[in-house]
Design a protein around this motif. Structure first.
Motif, PDB file in Angstrom:
ATOM      1  N   ALA A 253       1.052  -1.113   0.561  1.00 44.92           N
ATOM      2  CA  ALA A 253      -0.106  -0.268   0.126  1.00 44.92           C
ATOM      3  C   ALA A 253       1.110   1.445  -0.012  1.00 44.92           C
ATOM      4  O   ALA A 253       0.399   2.161  -0.500  1.00 44.92           O
ATOM      5  N   GLY A 254       2.082   1.316   0.301  1.00 45.49           N
ATOM      6  CA  GLY A 254       2.704   1.929   0.724  1.00 45.49           C
ATOM      7  C   GLY A 254       3.604   2.470  -0.634  1.00 45.49           C
ATOM      8  O   GLY A 254       4.774   3.344  -0.457  1.00 45.49           O
ATOM      9  N   MET A 255       3.722   1.655  -2.041  1.00 40.67           N
ATOM     10  CA  MET A 255       4.897   1.703  -2.988  1.00 40.67           C
ATOM     11  C   MET A 255       4.885   2.859  -3.250  1.00 40.67           C
ATOM     12  O   MET A 255       5.646   3.550  -3.936  1.00 40.67           O
ATOM     13  N   GLU A 256       3.826   3.520  -3.478  1.00 43.57           N
ATOM     14  CA  GLU A 256       3.811   4.639  -4.453  1.00 43.57           C
ATOM     15  C   GLU A 256       3.648   6.315  -4.223  1.00 43.57           C
ATOM     16  O   GLU A 256       3.932   6.787  -5.128  1.00 43.57           O
ATOM     17  N   TYR A 257       4.229   5.343  -2.692  1.00 44.71           N
ATOM     18  CA  TYR A 257       4.817   7.440  -2.406  1.00 44.71           C
ATOM     19  C   TYR A 257       6.039   7.277  -2.288  1.00 44.71           C
ATOM     20  O   TYR A 257       6.865   8.550  -1.612  1.00 44.71           O
ATOM     21  N   ILE A 258       6.684   6.081  -2.615  1.00 45.76           N
ATOM     22  CA  ILE A 258       8.351   6.425  -2.252  1.00 45.76           C
ATOM     23  C   ILE A 258       9.004   6.027  -3.621  1.00 45.76           C
ATOM     24  O   ILE A 258       8.104   5.751  -4.966  1.00 45.76           O
ATOM     25  N   ALA A 259      10.070   6.822  -3.295  1.00 45.20           N
ATOM     26  CA  ALA A 259      11.055   7.321  -4.799  1.00 45.20           C
ATOM     27  C   ALA A 259      11.618   5.993  -4.579  1.00 45.20           C
ATOM     28  O   ALA A 259      11.332   5.072  -6.683  1.00 45.20           O
ATOM     29  N   ALA A 260      12.249   4.772  -4.652  1.00 43.83           N
ATOM     30  CA  ALA A 260      12.720   3.722  -4.447  1.00 43.83           C
ATOM     31  C   ALA A 260      12.521   2.742  -3.102  1.00 43.83           C
ATOM     32  O   ALA A 260      12.954   3.260  -1.940  1.00 43.83           O
ATOM     33  N   PHE A 261      13.110   1.702  -3.170  1.00 44.59           N
ATOM     34  CA  PHE A 261      13.309   0.525  -2.005  1.00 44.59           C
ATOM     35  C   PHE A 261      14.756   0.052  -2.665  1.00 44.59           C
ATOM     36  O   PHE A 261      15.304  -0.234  -3.842  1.00 44.59           O
ATOM     37  N   SER A 262      15.971   0.332  -1.542  1.00 42.53           N
ATOM     38  CA  SER A 262      17.157  -0.163  -1.894  1.00 42.53           C
ATOM     39  C   SER A 262      17.696  -1.148  -0.644  1.00 42.53           C
ATOM     40  O   SER A 262      17.265  -1.209   0.332  1.00 42.53           O
ATOM     41  N   GLY A 263      18.248  -2.626  -0.903  1.00 38.35           N
ATOM     42  CA  GLY A 263      18.121  -3.630   0.266  1.00 38.35           C
ATOM     43  C   GLY A 263      18.456  -5.041  -0.612  1.00 38.35           C
ATOM     44  O   GLY A 263      18.304  -4.967  -1.837  1.00 38.35           O
ATOM     45  N   PRO A 264      18.870  -5.943  -0.107  1.00 44.10           N
ATOM     46  CA  PRO A 264      19.011  -7.391  -0.001  1.00 44.10           C
ATOM     47  C   PRO A 264      17.559  -7.910  -0.855  1.00 44.10           C
ATOM     48  O   PRO A 264      15.817  -7.454  -0.139  1.00 44.10           O
ATOM     49  N   ASP A 265      17.200  -8.894  -1.602  1.00 46.41           N
ATOM     50  CA  ASP A 265      16.489  -9.328  -1.882  1.00 46.41           C
ATOM     51  C   ASP A 265      16.488 -10.438  -1.523  1.00 46.41           C
ATOM     52  O   ASP A 265      16.763 -11.574  -1.220  1.00 46.41           O
ATOM     53  N   ASN A 266      16.062 -10.709  -0.215  1.00 45.40           N
ATOM     54  CA  ASN A 266      15.720 -11.665   1.227  1.00 45.40           C
ATOM     55  C   ASN A 266      14.622 -12.877   0.545  1.00 45.40           C
ATOM     56  O   ASN A 266      15.023 -13.772   0.733  1.00 45.40           O
ATOM     57  N   VAL A 267      14.076 -12.370  -0.853  1.00 35.67           N
ATOM     58  CA  VAL A 267      13.570 -14.057  -0.847  1.00 35.67           C
ATOM     59  C   VAL A 267      14.520 -14.167  -1.750  1.00 35.67           C
ATOM     60  O   VAL A 267      14.381 -15.722  -2.256  1.00 35.67           O
ATOM     61  N   GLN A 268      15.397 -13.482  -2.449  1.00 33.16           N
ATOM     62  CA  GLN A 268      16.329 -14.201  -4.060  1.00 33.16           C
ATOM     63  C   GLN A 268      17.489 -15.092  -2.714  1.00 33.16           C
ATOM     64  O   GLN A 268      17.915 -16.416  -2.529  1.00 33.16           O
ATOM     65  N   GLN A 269      17.920 -14.472  -1.397  1.00 32.40           N
ATOM     66  CA  GLN A 269      17.814 -14.829  -0.533  1.00 32.40           C
ATOM     67  C   GLN A 269      17.858 -16.250  -0.019  1.00 32.40           C
ATOM     68  O   GLN A 269      18.481 -17.432  -0.017  1.00 32.40           O
ATOM     69  N   GLY A 270      16.682 -16.210   0.105  1.00 30.90           N
ATOM     70  CA  GLY A 270      15.580 -18.082   0.920  1.00 30.90           C
ATOM     71  C   GLY A 270      16.057 -18.981  -0.642  1.00 30.90           C
ATOM     72  O   GLY A 270      16.998 -20.027  -0.261  1.00 30.90           O
ATOM     73  N   ALA A 271      16.326 -18.270  -1.418  1.00 29.04           N
ATOM     74  CA  ALA A 271      15.734 -19.150  -2.326  1.00 29.04           C
ATOM     75  C   ALA A 271      17.572 -20.159  -2.827  1.00 29.04           C
ATOM     76  O   ALA A 271      17.838 -20.926  -2.878  1.00 29.04           O
ATOM     77  N   SER A 272      18.495 -18.662  -2.776  1.00 32.63           N
ATOM     78  CA  SER A 272      20.537 -18.972  -2.872  1.00 32.63           C
ATOM     79  C   SER A 272      20.077 -20.652  -1.949  1.00 32.63           C
ATOM     80  O   SER A 272      20.992 -21.329  -2.214  1.00 32.63           O
ATOM     81  N   SER A 273      19.220 -20.202  -0.577  1.00 36.39           N
ATOM     82  CA  SER A 273      20.308 -21.149   0.444  1.00 36.39           C
ATOM     83  C   SER A 273      19.637 -22.487  -0.169  1.00 36.39           C
ATOM     84  O   SER A 273      20.010 -23.270   0.525  1.00 36.39           O
ATOM     85  N   ALA A 274      18.263 -22.398  -0.378  1.00 35.64           N
ATOM     86  CA  ALA A 274      17.497 -23.910  -0.546  1.00 35.64           C
ATOM     87  C   ALA A 274      18.698 -24.819  -2.165  1.00 35.64           C
ATOM     88  O   ALA A 274      18.539 -25.972  -1.686  1.00 35.64           O
ATOM     89  N   GLU A 275      19.261 -23.614  -2.675  1.00 30.80           N
ATOM     90  CA  GLU A 275      20.116 -24.594  -4.151  1.00 30.80           C
ATOM     91  C   GLU A 275      21.099 -25.034  -3.026  1.00 30.80           C
ATOM     92  O   GLU A 275      21.743 -26.220  -3.342  1.00 30.80           O
ATOM     93  N   MET A 276      21.720 -24.474  -2.390  1.00 31.62           N
ATOM     94  CA  MET A 276      22.991 -24.617  -1.524  1.00 31.62           C
ATOM     95  C   MET A 276      22.663 -26.046  -0.708  1.00 31.62           C
ATOM     96  O   MET A 276      22.989 -26.817  -0.544  1.00 31.62           O
ATOM     97  N   MET A 277      21.355 -26.316  -0.394  1.00 38.31           N
ATOM     98  CA  MET A 277      21.185 -27.233   0.550  1.00 38.31           C
ATOM     99  C   MET A 277      20.714 -27.898  -0.487  1.00 38.31           C
ATOM    100  O   MET A 277      20.652 -29.243   0.013  1.00 38.31           O
ATOM    101  N   CYS A 278      20.428 -28.452  -1.216  1.00 34.34           N
ATOM    102  CA  CYS A 278      20.106 -29.144  -2.088  1.00 34.34           C
ATOM    103  C   CYS A 278      21.256 -29.452  -2.857  1.00 34.34           C
ATOM    104  O   CYS A 278      21.031 -30.991  -2.653  1.00 34.34           O
TER     105      CYS A 278
END
Lengths: 312, 336
Positions: free
Chosen positions: A120-145
């Motif tokens: 709901a707040g995305m339209e009010y911000i200019a940008a988000f800067s940070g890590p992609d935590n979903v991608q991090q979880g996915a990378s961990s899953a690949e390592m586990m595999c």
């Protein structure tokens, strides 16, 4: 009110227009809770360093101490001070939205750092800067595999319940694991609040409950090392692959010793510098992607020499 | 005293069966509840009553237990100590940080000295300045947390490379097959219980908690006694920090956050009155173990985290209510 907004907007546009004329930007940042963990503390000093190296930037550094109400007050205060841009590390992705909207209406661009806010707040911000935590979880899953050759039973120790980072990492991990590695079964997930001692207790109980555990995925290395300690005391560490995220110094050392399979490298220095750069790019009128993720590579014994040991 | 009560209950049991059964249950309150929980857990989880699980729970409960021993003494003396949570953070960060800088022996000595100093500040403010203990220790809770952050600069501390030094014995070691934390917990509990039951000092603490005015008139130096209870509490926190730091081989700044509530929960579960003047270390040990077994049981049954929270605290409220209901009934029977 309209007059004020219009004035603020025109000042903003003016300052954007004069960017080439060595304009000094005042950027306000309100952080979540510095001092609670090493990551945020390192982030803060890295942010101040980055700002000090840039002559055109003046920063106002504030800390909400984990308190949503205080953070909202700080955003209002920064609006009053008419800073050129606001960077916010949300204490709560939902509750800070009205304050962000106010800044937006006052013509001050807002950059959200590290942890996301609700849609709901995305339209009010200019940008988000940070890590992609979903991608991090996915990378961990690949390592586990990789670690388990696609077969086995694992347990998950998650971060603080209700915290966006924790939910995104878990979500990314579970989804990717199911997709890439159907032979690996998650026996159970319990949170340990990013706390090593709690993780150690949770793991001790897991070890009692399950005779056969092939892997442990932890939401960060601090908890991962707690789980490793518990398994070592029980004499079962050799049979278990430990995968973490947010590489801590202790996790880095454990990978070097060969006791810990892998983790995700996420530097608070990169995080802080990316946030400041995103804010500057926005102020200078450059094209900035809305979701501005910085790199968080996998780290295992094979490539550990390419990375510096984390300072936290 | 106890036998007289039991006869009275036995009498009521034969007279009015329904009320009698309730009476009996409420008299045994917490213990009965504990047994029901244990029985229920063991039905659903094979491992619950296994020797290794019981050992694990006792070991996990010992950090809270060690602190609870000290806080029970403060409470018997009629005061509260809410600062133990952040004091635990302080002491653990200190001992872990100093371990690599000045070696384990120095680290332990400095940590004990500074923790006792914090206890002395509590004791001075409550004992000699006569400030309200709830306010003082609540303020100290935040003040000490600030101190931790200043000391550590907000960084986690770790023992370098998690190296195997003898320091790890306090949290991870075994002696004659019993975990060292459990031994420390048991020793502290026994010593403090003996002091409280069989020495003049113990009787003075009970007297002050029971009726401070009468205690002063009978010549007890109340200020010093209250002061000393906070030293005992701080000493126990220092022991707990030793166990915690050595168990984790590192520390976070907020590691002790929330411990003050768990400690209080254990003490209340054991039936020690927050009003002071009554209670025992032995009961506190039972209370802390109940808390540990409930949390372990819920975890073994695989309940989600939120449910664990809810159930734990509902059980605590239920236990306190049972305890209070029991006491009220006695008051009523005495008056009628």
């Amino acid at each position: 009110m309209f007059y004020k907004t219009a004035l603020a907007t025109s000042v903003m546009m003016l300052s954007a227009g004069l960017a080439h004329a060595e304009e000094t930007y005042r950027i306000g940042i309100t952080q979540n809770n510095v001092g609670v963990d090493s990551y945020q503390t390192t982030y803060e000093s890295a942010f101040e360093n980055a700002a000090a190296q840039n002559e055109n930037v003046d920063v106002v550094v504030l800390d909400a101490g984990g308190d949503v109400a205080r953070q909202i007050g700080q955003v209002r205060n920064l609006i009053q001070q008419q800073v050129d841009a606001i960077i916010i590390w949300p204490t709560n992705g939902q509750a800070v939205i009205p304050a962000i909207r106010q800044a937006h209406q006052a013509g001050i661009p807002v950059v959200v750092t590290n942890s996301k806010i609700a849609d709901a707040g995305m339209e009010y911000i200019a940008a988000f800067s940070g890590p992609d935590n979903v991608q991090q979880g996915a990378s961990s899953a690949e390592m586990m595999c990789d670690a388990l050759d696609g077969e086995g039973q694992i347990v998950q120790i998650a971060g603080q319940p209700g915290y966006t980072t924790a939910m995104e990492r878990s979500g990314g991990f579970e989804e990717r694991l199911a997709e890439a590695c159907p032979g690996v079964e998650i026996l159970e997930t319990q949170p340990a609040d990013w706390n090593r001692e709690k993780a150690q207790r949770v793991m001790e109980n897991f070890l009692t409950k399950y005779d056969n555990i092939d892997g442990v995925y932890s939401g960060d290395d601090n908890m991962g090392v707690g789980a490793l300690n518990a398994a070592k005391s029980a004499g079962r560490a050799g049979d278990i692959a430990f995968i973490g995220a947010t590489n801590f110094a202790v996790g880095y050392e454990a990978i070097e010793r060969g006791e810990y399979y892998g983790s995700i490298y996420q530097s608070p220095v990169d995080d802080a510098e990316a946030a400041l750069q995103t804010a500057l790019d926005v102020l200078e009128g450059k094209e900035v992607p809305k979701m501005n993720f910085f790199e968080t590579p996998k780290i295992t014994a094979d490539n550990i020499s390419e990375f510096d040991k984390p300072v936290f | 005293m106890a036998s007289a009560e039991q006869t009275k209950q036995g009498f009521m049991l034969s007279k009015k069966h329904k009320a009698g059964l309730l009476n009996f249950l409420s008299a045994q309150g917490i213990l009965v509840f504990f047994l029901i929980c244990m029985f229920a857990f063991s039905l659903f989880s094979e491992q619950f009553l296994s020797q290794s699980n019981i050992m694990t729970v006792v070991r996990q409960a010992s950090i809270i237990g060690i602190i609870a021993v000290g806080v029970t003494v403060v409470i018997i003396g009629g005061n509260l100590d809410l600062s133990v949570g952040s004091m635990l953070s302080f002491s653990t960060v200190l001992v872990v940080d100093l371990h690599d800088k000045i070696g384990p022996v120095g680290a332990i000595l400095v940590m004990f000295a500074l923790t006792l100093m914090l206890g002395a500040v509590n004791g001075f403010l409550v004992g000699f300045m006569r400030l309200n203990s709830l306010i003082v220790t609540l303020a100290m809770l935040s003040a000490i947390q600030g101190l931790v952050l200043i000391y550590s600069g907000g960084q986690n501390v770790d023992i370098a490379n998690q190296s195997e030094t003898w320091f790890s014995v306090f949290g991870q070691g075994y002696l004659l097959g019993i975990a060292v934390p459990v031994i420390i917990f048991a020793l502290l509990a026994i010593i403090v219980q003996v002091v409280m039951s069989f020495t003049g000092y113990g009787r003075r603490i009970f007297a002050i908690g029971g009726n401070p005015v009468a205690a002063v008139y009978s010549g007890i130096r109340k200020n010093w006694c209250v002061f000393s209870t906070y030293l005992i509490s701080a000493f126990c926190v220092a022991c707990a920090a030793l166990v915690l730091g050595s168990r984790v081989m590192g520390s976070q700044n907020n590691v002790g956050q929330g411990y003050e509530l768990l400690v209080l929960a254990g003490i209340i579960l054991g039936g020690t009155s927050l009003l002071g003047g009554a209670g025992s270390i032995w009961k506190t040990v039972i209370g802390v173990l109940i808390l540990g077994f409930i949390q372990n049981g819920l975890l073994l049954l695989g309940y989600p985290y939120y449910t664990q929270w809810l159930v734990t605290w509902v059980i605590i409220i239920l236990a306190v209510w049972l305890d209070l209901a029991n006491k009220r009934k006695h008051l009523l029977t005495r008056h009628s």
